[in-house]
Design a protein around this motif. Structure first.
Motif, PDB file in Angstrom:
ATOM      1  N   LEU A 162       0.732  -1.027  -0.095  1.00 28.66           N
ATOM      2  CA  LEU A 162      -0.035  -0.187  -0.045  1.00 28.66           C
ATOM      3  C   LEU A 162       0.710   1.490   0.100  1.00 28.66           C
ATOM      4  O   LEU A 162       0.622   2.454  -0.818  1.00 28.66           O
ATOM      5  N   HIS A 163       1.943   1.612   0.973  1.00 26.48           N
ATOM      6  CA  HIS A 163       2.894   2.115   0.894  1.00 26.48           C
ATOM      7  C   HIS A 163       3.555   2.836  -0.498  1.00 26.48           C
ATOM      8  O   HIS A 163       3.595   3.746  -1.149  1.00 26.48           O
ATOM      9  N   ASP A 164       3.853   1.669  -1.255  1.00 27.85           N
ATOM     10  CA  ASP A 164       4.653   1.843  -2.449  1.00 27.85           C
ATOM     11  C   ASP A 164       3.485   2.035  -3.932  1.00 27.85           C
ATOM     12  O   ASP A 164       4.173   3.272  -4.129  1.00 27.85           O
ATOM     13  N   LEU A 165       2.086   1.574  -3.364  1.00 33.19           N
ATOM     14  CA  LEU A 165       1.847   2.490  -3.698  1.00 33.19           C
ATOM     15  C   LEU A 165       0.795   3.272  -4.496  1.00 33.19           C
ATOM     16  O   LEU A 165       1.043   4.385  -4.834  1.00 33.19           O
ATOM     17  N   GLY A 166       1.098   4.111  -3.150  1.00 29.73           N
ATOM     18  CA  GLY A 166       0.531   5.613  -3.016  1.00 29.73           C
ATOM     19  C   GLY A 166       2.188   6.849  -2.778  1.00 29.73           C
ATOM     20  O   GLY A 166       2.034   6.942  -3.720  1.00 29.73           O
ATOM     21  N   VAL A 167       3.256   6.021  -2.679  1.00 30.32           N
ATOM     22  CA  VAL A 167       4.543   6.621  -2.853  1.00 30.32           C
ATOM     23  C   VAL A 167       5.043   6.722  -5.573  1.00 30.32           C
ATOM     24  O   VAL A 167       4.484   7.418  -5.859  1.00 30.32           O
ATOM     25  N   GLU A 168       4.067   5.885  -5.694  1.00 31.66           N
ATOM     26  CA  GLU A 168       4.435   5.444  -6.907  1.00 31.66           C
ATOM     27  C   GLU A 168       2.979   6.596  -7.238  1.00 31.66           C
ATOM     28  O   GLU A 168       2.922   7.274  -8.166  1.00 31.66           O
ATOM     29  N   ALA A 169       1.619   6.810  -6.709  1.00 29.83           N
ATOM     30  CA  ALA A 169       0.866   7.438  -7.122  1.00 29.83           C
ATOM     31  C   ALA A 169       1.537   8.600  -7.282  1.00 29.83           C
ATOM     32  O   ALA A 169       0.469   9.476  -7.946  1.00 29.83           O
ATOM     33  N   ALA A 170       1.471   9.059  -6.368  1.00 26.11           N
ATOM     34  CA  ALA A 170       2.347  10.742  -5.857  1.00 26.11           C
ATOM     35  C   ALA A 170       2.995  10.928  -6.861  1.00 26.11           C
ATOM     36  O   ALA A 170       3.086  12.574  -6.539  1.00 26.11           O
ATOM     37  N   ARG A 171       3.924  10.054  -7.247  1.00 22.98           N
ATOM     38  CA  ARG A 171       4.766   9.772  -8.380  1.00 22.98           C
ATOM     39  C   ARG A 171       4.352  10.868  -9.644  1.00 22.98           C
ATOM     40  O   ARG A 171       5.212  11.809 -10.004  1.00 22.98           O
ATOM     41  N   GLN A 172       3.660   9.604 -10.304  1.00 25.61           N
ATOM     42  CA  GLN A 172       2.856   9.917 -11.001  1.00 25.61           C
ATOM     43  C   GLN A 172       2.224  10.888 -11.342  1.00 25.61           C
ATOM     44  O   GLN A 172       2.236  12.151 -12.140  1.00 25.61           O
ATOM     45  N   ALA A 173       1.403  11.716 -10.309  1.00 16.85           N
ATOM     46  CA  ALA A 173       0.581  12.151 -10.178  1.00 16.85           C
ATOM     47  C   ALA A 173       1.176  13.730 -10.182  1.00 16.85           C
ATOM     48  O   ALA A 173       1.063  14.943 -11.026  1.00 16.85           O
ATOM     49  N   GLN A 174       2.496  13.425  -9.451  1.00 17.26           N
ATOM     50  CA  GLN A 174       3.604  14.847  -9.372  1.00 17.26           C
ATOM     51  C   GLN A 174       3.999  14.683 -10.915  1.00 17.26           C
ATOM     52  O   GLN A 174       4.252  16.534 -11.728  1.00 17.26           O
ATOM     53  N   ALA A 175       4.091  13.795 -11.920  1.00 19.73           N
ATOM     54  CA  ALA A 175       4.811  13.702 -12.826  1.00 19.73           C
ATOM     55  C   ALA A 175       3.643  14.832 -13.809  1.00 19.73           C
ATOM     56  O   ALA A 175       4.011  15.724 -14.557  1.00 19.73           O
ATOM     57  N   ASP A 176       2.615  14.112 -13.548  1.00 20.50           N
ATOM     58  CA  ASP A 176       1.021  14.374 -14.409  1.00 20.50           C
ATOM     59  C   ASP A 176       0.897  15.937 -14.547  1.00 20.50           C
ATOM     60  O   ASP A 176       0.329  17.078 -14.872  1.00 20.50           O
ATOM     61  N   MET A 177       1.093  16.803 -12.538  1.00 23.95           N
ATOM     62  CA  MET A 177       0.497  17.782 -12.250  1.00 23.95           C
ATOM     63  C   MET A 177       1.734  18.661 -12.885  1.00 23.95           C
ATOM     64  O   MET A 177       1.366  19.915 -13.028  1.00 23.95           O
ATOM     65  N   ASP A 178       3.036  18.542 -13.356  1.00 25.13           N
ATOM     66  CA  ASP A 178       4.086  19.402 -13.847  1.00 25.13           C
ATOM     67  C   ASP A 178       3.718  20.016 -15.028  1.00 25.13           C
ATOM     68  O   ASP A 178       4.562  21.255 -15.492  1.00 25.13           O
ATOM     69  N   LYS A 179       2.891  19.783 -15.943  1.00 26.08           N
ATOM     70  CA  LYS A 179       2.817  19.681 -17.399  1.00 26.08           C
ATOM     71  C   LYS A 179       0.982  21.040 -16.357  1.00 26.08           C
ATOM     72  O   LYS A 179       0.724  21.496 -18.239  1.00 26.08           O
ATOM     73  N   HIS A 180       0.304  21.188 -15.529  1.00 25.64           N
ATOM     74  CA  HIS A 180      -0.122  21.896 -15.551  1.00 25.64           C
ATOM     75  C   HIS A 180       0.613  23.041 -15.259  1.00 25.64           C
ATOM     76  O   HIS A 180       1.717  23.161 -14.581  1.00 25.64           O
ATOM     77  N   THR A 181      -0.638  24.272 -15.005  1.00 28.96           N
ATOM     78  CA  THR A 181      -0.361  25.537 -14.415  1.00 28.96           C
ATOM     79  C   THR A 181      -0.080  25.407 -12.953  1.00 28.96           C
ATOM     80  O   THR A 181       0.003  24.202 -12.068  1.00 28.96           O
ATOM     81  N   SER A 182       0.966  26.474 -12.478  1.00 30.06           N
ATOM     82  CA  SER A 182       1.537  25.705 -11.581  1.00 30.06           C
ATOM     83  C   SER A 182       0.368  26.441 -10.611  1.00 30.06           C
ATOM     84  O   SER A 182       0.596  25.305  -9.168  1.00 30.06           O
ATOM     85  N   GLU A 183      -0.572  26.816 -10.454  1.00 28.61           N
ATOM     86  CA  GLU A 183      -1.854  26.900  -9.106  1.00 28.61           C
ATOM     87  C   GLU A 183      -2.385  24.923  -9.243  1.00 28.61           C
ATOM     88  O   GLU A 183      -2.850  25.193  -8.155  1.00 28.61           O
ATOM     89  N   LYS A 184      -3.316  24.845 -10.563  1.00 26.19           N
ATOM     90  CA  LYS A 184      -4.008  23.912 -10.800  1.00 26.19           C
ATOM     91  C   LYS A 184      -3.106  22.272 -10.114  1.00 26.19           C
ATOM     92  O   LYS A 184      -3.837  21.789  -9.468  1.00 26.19           O
ATOM     93  N   GLY A 185      -2.183  22.578 -10.378  1.00 25.45           N
ATOM     94  CA  GLY A 185      -1.268  21.481 -10.476  1.00 25.45           C
ATOM     95  C   GLY A 185      -0.599  21.054  -8.964  1.00 25.45           C
ATOM     96  O   GLY A 185      -0.863  20.393  -8.471  1.00 25.45           O
ATOM     97  N   GLN A 186      -0.585  22.553  -8.370  1.00 25.22           N
ATOM     98  CA  GLN A 186      -0.706  22.451  -6.902  1.00 25.22           C
ATOM     99  C   GLN A 186      -2.070  21.941  -6.001  1.00 25.22           C
ATOM    100  O   GLN A 186      -1.625  21.274  -5.050  1.00 25.22           O
TER     101      GLN A 186
END
Length: 257
Positions: free
Chosen positions: A134-158
């Motif tokens: 579960l922890h690994d899944l969370g970490v992986e999800a967070a990493r993927q989300a972080q990469a995806d969020m970088d493509k959005h505007t800074s405000e929406k990404g945050q």
């Protein structure tokens, strides 16, 4: 002695009378002597019977007085022997039953401890493995989300990243709580099953103990009856032999008159 002298004197007188008066009537003289002798014999015979009865009865009474204490001692000895055997057999059987019961209880306790230890260890392993996944899944999800969020505007990404982290953490916490609850439920179920087994097996063993005690009492009663029968048979045989000997002695005494 006086009686014998008196009779002897009468016999002598009768002889003289027969001699003197033989010519006058020998048949009458002989008839009178026979009557006298018969009367004497009857008295002697009755006295002898009375003496015999007195002697035998006295002897029998003496022997009964001598034999009765011995017989009572035999009875007391039989009672002591039977009671001692009952106590010894009961103590031995109780010790063996307690020993056997202890062995069963120790074996159950040992196995229960082994199973509880095994269960705790295995479920701890499961818990840690699932927690890591579960922890690994969370970490992986967070990493993927972080990469995806970088493509959005800074405000929406945050905002998106914060929402994602919050949701994933809640999911992780909920999953961990559910898993912990499942582990505790499994432990409780297993422990309940163990407790039921102990209760049932203890009741079964108690029934076996009760049956063993019942069988032992039946056996002990049979042995007591057998031992008592042996003694009564011996006593009966001894009484019969004593009776036969007494009769033989009386017969010999009568024959010797």
């Amino acid at each position: 002695m006086k009686l014998l002298k008196s009779v002897k004197g009468k016999v002598m007188v009768g002889t003289i009378a027969v001699t003197l008066f033989a010519g006058a009537g020998a048949a009458f003289g002989a008839s009178d002597a026979g009557t006298k002798l018969g009367g004497w014999f009857t008295g002697q015979f009755n006295q002898s019977k009375a003496d015999l009865s007195t002697n035998v009865n006295g002897y029998v009474g003496t022997k009964v007085a001598e034999t009765l204490p011995k017989y009572n001692a035999m009875k007391a000895g039989t009672t002591t022997t039977i009671e001692n055997e009952r106590k010894t057999s009961t103590a031995t059987a109780n010790a063996n039953i307690d020993k056997d019961l202890k062995e069963h209880k120790d074996a159950l306790e040992k196995k229960k401890t082994e199973l509880v230890t095994y269960t705790n260890t295995e479920f701890n392993k499961i818990f840690e493995a699932e927690k890591k996944k579960l922890h690994d899944l969370g970490v992986e999800a967070a990493r993927q989300a972080q990469a995806d969020m970088d493509k959005h505007t800074s405000e929406k990404g945050q905002v998106a990243l914060a929402t994602l982290n919050t949701e994933l953490q809640a999911t992780t916490d909920r999953a961990i709580d559910d898993l912990e609850a499942a582990i505790e439920a499994a432990k409780t179920n297993l422990q309940g099953n163990l407790n039921r087994n102990v209760e049932v097996k203890t009741a079964d063993l108690k029934k076996i103990v009760d049956q063993e005690v019942k069988d032992f009492l039946l056996w002990a009663q049979g042995m007591a009856n057998f031992s008592a029968q042996e003694q009564t048979d011996l006593i009966e045989a001894a009484a019969k032999k004593f009776e036969q000997d007494a009769k033989a002695d009386m017969a010999a005494l009568v024959d010797g008159i």
